[in-house]
Design an enzyme around this catalytic site. Structure first.
Site, PDB file in Angstrom:
ATOM      1  CG  HIS A   8      -7.029  -7.515  14.069  1.00  0.00           C
ATOM      2  ND1 HIS A   8      -8.443  -8.581  14.982  1.00  0.00           N
ATOM      3  CD2 HIS A   8      -7.308  -7.441  13.009  1.00  0.00           C
ATOM      4  CE1 HIS A   8      -8.051  -9.148  13.689  1.00  0.00           C
ATOM      5  NE2 HIS A   8      -7.589  -8.427  13.253  1.00  0.00           N
ATOM      6  CD  GLU A  82      -7.707  -7.859   6.338  1.00  0.00           C
ATOM      7  OE1 GLU A  82      -6.836  -7.246   5.146  1.00  0.00           O
ATOM      8  OE2 GLU A  82      -7.643  -8.375   6.803  1.00  0.00           O
TER       9      GLU A  82
END
Length: 220
Positions: A8, A82
């Site tokens: 990202h 994550e």
């Protein structure tokens, strides 16, 4: 299958050096939005059949410009999230960064019993990331962009992709909008195609920062 694992864009937590891994997570900074906006041109005319994102909003914001340019609707898969920081969530000191990264790279080397303080162990992480990659492969798409996260990409790729040197990955950064390109499938395995050194949009979008999940492991 060609799998493009894109980290990202930059978030305020990256800038502040915070282990921000819980949902919904931070949005993008102004630089992060520019990094995301550069992705469509950076990938050019490359075919992309599907776009997948995690349940953390920074991945959706990163995917939005490319998805709009290709008239694709991103699919959210929680398993792309994550590595959870557990008791280290929102910690910003270097010792916490080292604990987090040392634990993740222990998993990459096969020490799956190691557990993130207050969080998942290596088997739990790899089981859920393998499962989501299998779901992506089962979509039938030939080329997929999956927007995920720094430590998750580095750890899974180190553990599962042929041609990757774990020591190199551990001591090298993965920039915001850095891309790891692999090909294969869950049955026959994965091999490395490319691992550029910076953001896909170019070095002018890179910035040095104490970025916990994408930084190189440095004891100093």
């Amino acid at each position: 299958m060609r799998l493009l694992l894109l980290r990202h864009g930059q978030t305020p937590s990256n800038v502040r050096g915070l282990l921000d891994t819980a949902a919904p997570g931070a949005e993008l900074t102004a630089l992060g939005l520019r990094q995301a906006g550069a992705v469509p041109d950076a990938l050019g005319a490359r075919p992309i059949d599907a776009v997948f994102v995690s349940n953390l909003r920074r991945t959706t914001l990163t995917a939005t410009p490319l998805a709009a340019a290709r008239s694709l609707e991103p699919t959210t898969l929680e398993g792309l999230r994550e590595i959870g920081a557990g008791d280290l969530e929102m910690a910003g000191h270097h010792d916490a960064h080292l604990t987090y990264l040392h634990t993740a790279f222990a998993w990459a080397r096969g020490r799956l019993e190691a557990r993130m303080p207050g969080g998942e162990d290596g088997r739990e992480f790899l089981d859920r990331y393998d499962a989501v990659i299998a779901d992506i492969a089962a979509s039938g798409a030939d080329t997929v962009l999956a927007v995920s996260h720094g430590a998750a990409i580095r750890t899974w790729a180190s553990a599962r992709v042929a041609g990757i040197d774990v020591d190199f990955v551990e001591h090298s950064p993965l920039a915001n909008t850095g891309l790891v390109e692999v090909e294969g499938d869950p049955r026959s395995g994965w091999k490395l195609v490319d691992w550029p050194s910076g953001p896909v949009g170019g070095a002018h979008l890179d910035v040095r920062q104490d970025d916990p999940t994408g930084e190189p492991v440095d004891e100093d």
